[in-house]
Motif scaffolding. Structure first.
Motif, PDB file in Angstrom:
ATOM      1  N   GLN A  62     -19.104  63.320 -58.186  1.00  0.00           N
ATOM      2  CA  GLN A  62     -20.539  63.097 -58.328  1.00  0.00           C
ATOM      3  C   GLN A  62     -21.263  63.529 -57.051  1.00  0.00           C
ATOM      4  O   GLN A  62     -20.701  63.552 -55.964  1.00  0.00           O
ATOM      5  N   ASN A  63     -22.536  63.883 -57.196  1.00  0.00           N
ATOM      6  CA  ASN A  63     -23.401  64.261 -56.073  1.00  0.00           C
ATOM      7  C   ASN A  63     -22.851  65.454 -55.291  1.00  0.00           C
ATOM      8  O   ASN A  63     -23.064  65.587 -54.091  1.00  0.00           O
ATOM      9  N   ARG A  64     -22.119  66.334 -55.976  1.00  0.00           N
ATOM     10  CA  ARG A  64     -21.615  67.542 -55.349  1.00  0.00           C
ATOM     11  C   ARG A  64     -21.797  68.701 -56.326  1.00  0.00           C
ATOM     12  O   ARG A  64     -21.734  68.523 -57.539  1.00  0.00           O
ATOM     13  N   THR A  65     -22.017  69.874 -55.778  1.00  0.00           N
ATOM     14  CA  THR A  65     -22.194  71.065 -56.602  1.00  0.00           C
ATOM     15  C   THR A  65     -20.820  71.602 -56.974  1.00  0.00           C
ATOM     16  O   THR A  65     -20.037  71.977 -56.105  1.00  0.00           O
ATOM     17  N   TRP A  66     -20.532  71.635 -58.247  1.00  0.00           N
ATOM     18  CA  TRP A  66     -19.217  72.089 -58.685  1.00  0.00           C
ATOM     19  C   TRP A  66     -19.364  72.960 -59.918  1.00  0.00           C
ATOM     20  O   TRP A  66     -20.379  72.960 -60.607  1.00  0.00           O
ATOM     21  N   VAL A  67     -18.319  73.736 -60.190  1.00  0.00           N
ATOM     22  CA  VAL A  67     -18.275  74.597 -61.358  1.00  0.00           C
ATOM     23  C   VAL A  67     -16.941  74.352 -62.050  1.00  0.00           C
ATOM     24  O   VAL A  67     -15.927  74.104 -61.391  1.00  0.00           O
ATOM     25  N   ALA A 331     -18.135  70.810 -48.478  1.00  0.00           N
ATOM     26  CA  ALA A 331     -17.338  69.621 -48.204  1.00  0.00           C
ATOM     27  C   ALA A 331     -18.048  68.378 -48.721  1.00  0.00           C
ATOM     28  O   ALA A 331     -19.268  68.367 -48.890  1.00  0.00           O
ATOM     29  N   PRO A 332     -17.310  67.298 -48.990  1.00  0.00           N
ATOM     30  CA  PRO A 332     -17.941  66.025 -49.338  1.00  0.00           C
ATOM     31  C   PRO A 332     -18.878  65.582 -48.228  1.00  0.00           C
ATOM     32  O   PRO A 332     -18.582  65.754 -47.038  1.00  0.00           O
ATOM     33  N   THR A 333     -20.001  64.999 -48.607  1.00  0.00           N
ATOM     34  CA  THR A 333     -21.018  64.649 -47.609  1.00  0.00           C
ATOM     35  C   THR A 333     -21.210  63.153 -47.434  1.00  0.00           C
ATOM     36  O   THR A 333     -21.981  62.732 -46.581  1.00  0.00           O
ATOM     37  N   THR A 334     -20.527  62.346 -48.235  1.00  0.00           N
ATOM     38  CA  THR A 334     -20.666  60.896 -48.119  1.00  0.00           C
ATOM     39  C   THR A 334     -19.297  60.265 -47.893  1.00  0.00           C
ATOM     40  O   THR A 334     -18.263  60.853 -48.213  1.00  0.00           O
ATOM     41  N   ALA A 335     -19.313  59.055 -47.364  1.00  0.00           N
ATOM     42  CA  ALA A 335     -18.062  58.345 -47.123  1.00  0.00           C
ATOM     43  C   ALA A 335     -17.327  58.078 -48.423  1.00  0.00           C
ATOM     44  O   ALA A 335     -16.093  58.164 -48.489  1.00  0.00           O
ATOM     45  N   ALA A 336     -18.083  57.770 -49.474  1.00  0.00           N
ATOM     46  CA  ALA A 336     -17.454  57.509 -50.767  1.00  0.00           C
ATOM     47  C   ALA A 336     -16.757  58.752 -51.296  1.00  0.00           C
ATOM     48  O   ALA A 336     -15.679  58.677 -51.895  1.00  0.00           O
ATOM     49  N   ALA A 337     -17.368  59.915 -51.052  1.00  0.00           N
ATOM     50  CA  ALA A 337     -16.793  61.165 -51.558  1.00  0.00           C
ATOM     51  C   ALA A 337     -15.522  61.552 -50.815  1.00  0.00           C
ATOM     52  O   ALA A 337     -14.678  62.263 -51.353  1.00  0.00           O
ATOM     53  N   THR A 338     -15.374  61.104 -49.570  1.00  0.00           N
ATOM     54  CA  THR A 338     -14.191  61.463 -48.787  1.00  0.00           C
ATOM     55  C   THR A 338     -13.073  60.438 -48.925  1.00  0.00           C
ATOM     56  O   THR A 338     -11.959  60.682 -48.444  1.00  0.00           O
ATOM     57  N   SER A 339     -13.342  59.322 -49.569  1.00  0.00           N
ATOM     58  CA  SER A 339     -12.309  58.300 -49.711  1.00  0.00           C
ATOM     59  C   SER A 339     -11.237  58.772 -50.692  1.00  0.00           C
ATOM     60  O   SER A 339     -11.508  59.529 -51.617  1.00  0.00           O
ATOM     61  N   GLY A 340     -10.037  58.316 -50.471  1.00  0.00           N
ATOM     62  CA  GLY A 340      -8.943  58.661 -51.366  1.00  0.00           C
ATOM     63  C   GLY A 340      -8.166  59.903 -50.975  1.00  0.00           C
ATOM     64  O   GLY A 340      -7.142  60.211 -51.596  1.00  0.00           O
ATOM     65  N   PHE A 341      -8.620  60.620 -49.952  1.00  0.00           N
ATOM     66  CA  PHE A 341      -7.908  61.826 -49.516  1.00  0.00           C
ATOM     67  C   PHE A 341      -6.813  61.470 -48.514  1.00  0.00           C
ATOM     68  O   PHE A 341      -7.006  60.632 -47.636  1.00  0.00           O
TER      69      PHE A 341
END
Length: 501
Positions: A62-67, A331-341
């Protein structure tokens, strides 16, 4: 039987030490649970391709540009849906593995520092090559050009679709011509086919530069032309020419150009530099239009967009061709987006800036480390989106194969299939108890456990030997399946997030 034996051993220990009977049962149960945790039950049919595209099993970031990303020759690929039934056939397993070995050889030759195109091994490949570059791997649909008069239709998969979802075609307000492009992390020059190509359905889609108002041929003597380096191919009428030749005998050449690249309706790259291919040697797959090159060289899409997209990208390769994945530039821009890596350092090889290097420290099978000698893994490994089967140094592969075979002793072995030498006959078997396999990377917080689709490939252990402990390994896309793999080139790290697609 194993449980009874474990209980008996615990009883003897208890009699010798005075432990209570309840302690015996608890210890035996805990050991049995630990043993069971090292395996996963896999429905064999879940690893096979279905007739229809099931869409995304997991919602994309979510909140990321993807294809959307798919595997070529599968029902989720828009290029596959355009082909006539029975005319554009999926390559056989033997052909896929042959192509895969040629790609592995080309990467290892490039890293060895030899003259790839004068090398005798390269000549042998060129003599026997029929098609190697475009037959399998992850693909995405992007648009090239800005001619508003050209109608564009791309496959769009509902990002919320999970099991049972379906793909649909819909109009999108994107300029230019839709091109199905291979995602390639081990090449530097993006290129698009700029001449008509024959397909089973007639003349396939291609990029016609005369129909784009923003197209420009890059002039000779320009900085962009100078950056081509080994890919430069002289000048024609003042226009910079490029040529990319592959050790398997395939090549592409034409005019080095720039135009608008539209990834999504809200994410476009103006002045995108790419090869406008006028000729290819080798039998390229008619379903694909070119390559989205994401290597570390100055010409790659990643390098061209580093300032605007943070010098990073990620993708998730789906577990089967009938599932959908995704590609993200940035790249992910939020802490939530980078979690789990789970992250590991990324470095480069001394002889090439193209390839991304990571270091394996060990492998676990059923929760137990193999304790592979450090010297056998010291050369590191290439992260590659296009190689299918992961190649390991012989010492590491031998330890993995031995441990895997021991854990799979209940199943019938089958004859080898090409480079895959640990295969099974699952005839009449619906569910297989597969030992969990994890890759332990350098300085990782935890091991990266593989999805079952990254362990079994066509009923075989999905690994092979690279031939020498001194040679780098290659982490292929089969092992990456269902993970979001983040190449944070600016930050010098590769991240893995399990269960992303």
């Amino acid at each position: 039987m194993a449980y009874v034996l474990l209980l008996s051993v615990s009883l003897v220990l208890c009699l010798l030490s005075g432990f209570s009977s309840s302690s015996i049962v608890h210890a035996a149960a805990a050991a049995a649970d630990e043993e069971h945790a090292g395996y996963t039950l896999v429905v064999i049919s879940s690893l096979k391709q279905k007739a229809d595209c099931s869409g995304h099993r997991v919602s994309p970031p979510q909140n990321r540009t993807w294809v959307p990303l798919s595997l070529s020759h599968g029902p989720c690929s828009s290029s596959s849906s355009a082909a006539l039934p029975g005319r554009e056939k999926k390559p056989s397993l033997a052909e896929l593995l042959r192509q895969d070995q040629l790609r592995v050889d080309s990467i290892l030759m490039a890293l060895s520092g030899s003259d790839d195109y004068a090398d005798e091994k390269a000549k042998k490949h060129a003599a026997k090559s029929t098609t190697t570059l475009m037959q399998h791997g992850p693909v995405v649909d992007v648009n090239v050009g800005s001619a508003s008069s050209i109608s564009s239709s791309v496959q769009s998969i509902d990002p919320m679709a999970s099991g049972g979802g379906s793909s649909s075609r819909r109009r999108r307000s994107m300029p230019g011509v839709t091109q199905t492009m291979m995602v390639d992390t081990a090449s530097d020059v993006p290129w698009v086919q700029c001449h008509p190509k024959a397909t089973a359905a007639g003349s396939g889609s291609f990029f016609d530069p005369t129909r784009s108002r923003t197209y420009a041929a890059i002039p000779c003597g320009s900085p962009a032309c100078a950056r081509l380096g080994p890919y430069a191919n002289g000048c024609v009428n003042g226009r910079c020419q490029y040529r990319v030749a592959y050790p398997d005998g395939s090549s592409t050449l034409g005019t080095y150009s720039s135009d608008l690249l539209t990834i999504t309706p809200s994410d476009a790259v103006s002045g995108f530099q790419f090869g406008c291919s006028q000729a290819e040697t080798g039998s390229f797959d008619a379903r694909s239009s070119g390559i989205v090159a994401l290597g570390g060289g100055a010409e790659s899409l990643l390098s061209q967009t580093a300032a605007s997209h943070g010098n990073a990208f990620s993708y998730c390769v789906p577990p089967t061709p009938s599932d959908a994945g995704f590609f993200v530039l940035g790249a992910p821009t939020t802490a939530a987006a980078t979690s789990g890596f789970v992250a590991t350092p990324m470095t480069r090889f001394p002889r090439s800036s193209t390839f991304y290097r990571v270091v394996l420290r060990d492998i676990t099978v059923a929760g137990r480390r193999l304790n592979v000698p450090a010297a056998a893994l010291a050369a590191g490994a290439v992260m590659d989106s296009r190689t299918a089967i992961t190649r390991l140094p012989p010492t590491a592969y031998g330890a993995l194969r031995a441990a895997f075979r021991r854990r799979m002793a209940a199943y019938r072995l089958a004859p080898p299939r090409g480079a895959l030498d640990t295969c099974y006959d699952f005839t009449g078997v619906a569910v297989v108890r597969v030992p969990r396999v994890a890759l332990v990377f350098d300085r990782s917080a935890a091991a990266v456990e593989l999805d079952p689709s990254g362990i079994l490939f066509n009923d075989c252990l999905a690994f092979a030997s690279n031939g020498a402990d001194s040679a780098p390994g290659i982490i292929g896309n089969v092992q990456q399946q269902t993970m979001e793999v983040l190449y944070n080139v600016g930050g010098g790290a590769v991240g893995f997030r399990r269960g992303a697609c």
